[in-house]
Motif scaffolding. Structure first.
Motif, short mmCIF file in Angstrom:
data_model
loop_
_atom_site.label_atom_id
_atom_site.label_comp_id
_atom_site.label_asym_id
_atom_site.label_seq_id
_atom_site.Cartn_x
_atom_site.Cartn_y
_atom_site.Cartn_z
N GLY A 7 0.84 -1.19 0.00
CA GLY A 7 0.00 0.00 0.00
C GLY A 7 0.88 1.23 0.00
N ALA A 8 0.69 2.09 -1.00
CA ALA A 8 1.54 3.27 -1.13
C ALA A 8 0.72 4.55 -1.12
CB ALA A 8 2.38 3.18 -2.41
N GLY A 9 -0.38 4.52 -0.37
CA GLY A 9 -1.19 5.72 -0.20
C GLY A 9 -0.54 6.66 0.81
N ASN A 10 -1.36 7.44 1.50
CA ASN A 10 -0.81 8.46 2.40
C ASN A 10 0.04 7.86 3.52
OD1 ASN A 10 -2.04 10.48 0.92
ND2 ASN A 10 -3.91 10.44 2.14
N ILE A 11 -0.50 6.84 4.21
CA ILE A 11 0.24 6.21 5.30
C ILE A 11 1.42 5.42 4.75
CG2 ILE A 11 0.14 4.46 7.13
CD1 ILE A 11 -1.30 6.85 8.08
N GLY A 12 1.17 4.57 3.77
CA GLY A 12 2.23 3.74 3.21
C GLY A 12 3.35 4.55 2.60
N GLY A 13 3.00 5.61 1.90
CA GLY A 13 4.00 6.47 1.28
C GLY A 13 4.87 7.16 2.32
N ASN A 14 4.24 7.69 3.36
CA ASN A 14 5.02 8.40 4.37
C ASN A 14 5.85 7.45 5.24
OD1 ASN A 14 4.26 10.85 3.42
ND2 ASN A 14 2.78 11.29 5.03
N GLY A 23 17.34 4.27 7.36
CA GLY A 23 18.31 3.28 6.92
C GLY A 23 17.79 1.88 6.72
N HIS A 24 16.47 1.69 6.84
CA HIS A 24 15.90 0.36 6.63
C HIS A 24 15.82 0.03 5.14
CE1 HIS A 24 14.96 -0.21 10.85
NE2 HIS A 24 14.47 1.02 10.88
N ASP A 25 15.86 -1.26 4.84
CA ASP A 25 15.76 -1.76 3.47
C ASP A 25 14.28 -1.99 3.18
OD1 ASP A 25 15.85 -3.09 1.07
OD2 ASP A 25 17.04 -4.78 1.80
N VAL A 26 13.66 -1.07 2.42
CA VAL A 26 12.20 -1.07 2.24
C VAL A 26 11.83 -1.49 0.82
CG1 VAL A 26 10.11 0.34 2.29
CG2 VAL A 26 11.92 0.73 3.98
N SER A 27 10.93 -2.47 0.74
CA SER A 27 10.27 -2.81 -0.52
C SER A 27 8.83 -2.34 -0.42
CB SER A 27 10.30 -4.33 -0.76
OG SER A 27 11.63 -4.78 -0.93
N VAL A 28 8.33 -1.72 -1.48
CA VAL A 28 6.98 -1.17 -1.43
C VAL A 28 6.18 -1.65 -2.65
CG1 VAL A 28 7.73 1.00 -2.55
CG2 VAL A 28 5.62 0.96 -1.16
N ALA A 29 4.93 -1.96 -2.42
CA ALA A 29 4.06 -2.49 -3.47
C ALA A 29 2.69 -1.83 -3.39
CB ALA A 29 3.91 -4.01 -3.32
N ASN A 30 2.01 -1.82 -4.51
CA ASN A 30 0.60 -1.41 -4.52
C ASN A 30 -0.16 -2.25 -5.53
OD1 ASN A 30 1.20 -0.37 -7.05
ND2 ASN A 30 0.92 1.77 -6.49
N SER A 31 -1.46 -2.02 -5.62
CA SER A 31 -2.29 -2.86 -6.49
C SER A 31 -2.09 -2.55 -7.96
CB SER A 31 -3.77 -2.67 -6.11
OG SER A 31 -4.16 -1.31 -6.28
N ARG A 32 -1.46 -1.43 -8.28
CA ARG A 32 -1.33 -1.01 -9.68
C ARG A 32 -0.02 -1.42 -10.31
NH1 ARG A 32 -1.74 4.92 -9.72
NH2 ARG A 32 -0.86 4.77 -7.63
N VAL A 60 9.51 -7.16 9.02
CA VAL A 60 8.27 -6.44 9.29
C VAL A 60 7.56 -6.24 7.97
CG1 VAL A 60 7.25 -4.26 10.08
CG2 VAL A 60 9.22 -5.22 11.30
N VAL A 61 6.25 -6.49 7.96
CA VAL A 61 5.41 -6.21 6.79
C VAL A 61 4.28 -5.30 7.23
CG1 VAL A 61 3.84 -7.19 5.06
CG2 VAL A 61 5.96 -8.38 5.63
N VAL A 62 4.10 -4.21 6.53
CA VAL A 62 3.01 -3.27 6.82
C VAL A 62 1.92 -3.44 5.77
CG1 VAL A 62 2.39 -0.86 7.21
CG2 VAL A 62 4.72 -1.64 7.73
N VAL A 63 0.72 -3.76 6.22
CA VAL A 63 -0.44 -3.86 5.32
C VAL A 63 -1.26 -2.60 5.53
CG1 VAL A 63 -2.50 -5.16 4.71
CG2 VAL A 63 -0.43 -6.38 5.42
N THR A 64 -1.25 -1.72 4.54
CA THR A 64 -1.89 -0.42 4.66
C THR A 64 -2.72 -0.15 3.41
OG1 THR A 64 -1.51 1.94 5.13
CG2 THR A 64 0.27 0.75 3.99
N ILE A 65 -3.80 -0.94 3.28
CA ILE A 65 -4.70 -0.87 2.13
C ILE A 65 -6.14 -0.78 2.64
CG2 ILE A 65 -3.10 -2.19 0.68
CD1 ILE A 65 -4.82 -4.66 1.14
N PRO A 66 -7.08 -0.37 1.77
CA PRO A 66 -8.48 -0.36 2.20
C PRO A 66 -8.92 -1.74 2.70
CG PRO A 66 -8.23 0.81 0.13
CD PRO A 66 -6.92 0.15 0.40
N LEU A 67 -9.74 -1.76 3.73
CA LEU A 67 -10.15 -3.03 4.31
C LEU A 67 -10.82 -3.93 3.27
CD1 LEU A 67 -9.60 -3.64 7.30
CD2 LEU A 67 -12.04 -3.52 7.69
N LYS A 68 -11.60 -3.34 2.39
CA LYS A 68 -12.32 -4.14 1.39
C LYS A 68 -11.36 -4.84 0.43
CE LYS A 68 -13.00 -0.31 -1.90
NZ LYS A 68 -14.02 0.49 -2.63
N ALA A 69 -10.11 -4.37 0.36
CA ALA A 69 -9.12 -4.97 -0.55
C ALA A 69 -8.34 -6.10 0.11
CB ALA A 69 -8.16 -3.90 -1.05
#
Length: 219
Positions: A7-14, A23-32, A60-69
């Motif tokens: 999720g790369a919306g407002n929360i995921g992006g920030n 300094g963390h090694d971050v991978s980021v994904a979205n539905s598009r 650590v994995v952050v799930v930050t997407i709409p609940l319906k998704a």
């Protein structure tokens, strides 16, 4: 740490911005798809990936997407994660505004408990009542009198410790709200939701919560 963000919306992006800056090694994904994340990747140094790859090797994995998704997340998307991965759920149930009716939640199941059932893995509920801009603007050093505290819920104590330490590194105090069955105390419409107070303010807000979901937050 290696961290995956779905999720790369407002929360995921920030979170991507702050965690890479630390300094963390971050991978980021979205539905598009990764091609839509080129600008964020260039800005932050994060690695854009497909959702199926976001958790690979992640502690650590952050799930930050709409609940319906959430039910549409790929089966086994956590299979490649590190052993004992901590999964952060930032989600909220917005039935009228976005998600439609989810019967189990309407009947009283805590939102993050529902998410756990969908993904087949325990989660730590955090950041769900946080303003996205606060992730960039509100961090303070440990011990600062104006440091914001965030509530954290979850059954896995080891994973919760990892998450609380990460939030501390991000510049926030935390308040342990207990297990996932107690996480309704930080859902939308409760006193702690959107609360920018310190530790004592957050503790009092959690104690003041009512399990009765108000009309605004029901389908």
């Amino acid at each position: 740490m290696k961290i995956g963000i779905i999720g790369a919306g407002n929360i995921g992006g920030n979170l991507t911005r702050r965690l890479t800056a630390l300094g963390h090694d971050v991978s980021v994904a979205n539905s598009r798809g990764p091609h839509t994340l080129a600008a964020l990747a260039e800005e932050t140094g994060a690695t854009p990936v497909r959702v199926e790859e976001a958790a690979r090797g992640a502690q650590v994995v952050v799930v930050t997407i709409p609940l319906k998704a959430v039910p549409a997340l790929p089966a086994g998307f956590l299979d490649g994660a590190a052993e004992n991965v901590a999964v952060i759920d930032t989600g909220n149930y917005y039935p009228q505004q976005r998600d439609g009716r989810i019967a189990e939640i309407e009947e009283g199941l805590p939102e993050s408990r529902w998410t756990e059932r969908q993904i087949g893995h325990p989660v730590i509920k955090a950041f769900n009542g946080t303003y996205a801009d606060d992730i960039l603007d509100k961090p303070r050093p440990k011990g600062a009198p104006d440091r914001v505290a965030l509530p954290v819920s979850g059954d896995d104590e080891a994973a919760k410790k990892v998450v609380r330490e990460l939030l501390d590194e991000l510049g926030f105090d935390t308040v342990d709200n207990g297990g996932q069955d107690n996480s309704w105390r930080q859902q939308p419409g409760t006193p702690v939701y959107g609360n920018r107070g310190g530790v004592e303010d957050i503790r009092k807000a959690l104690e003041a919560a009512s399990p009765e979901r108000t009309a605004e937050w029901r389908a």
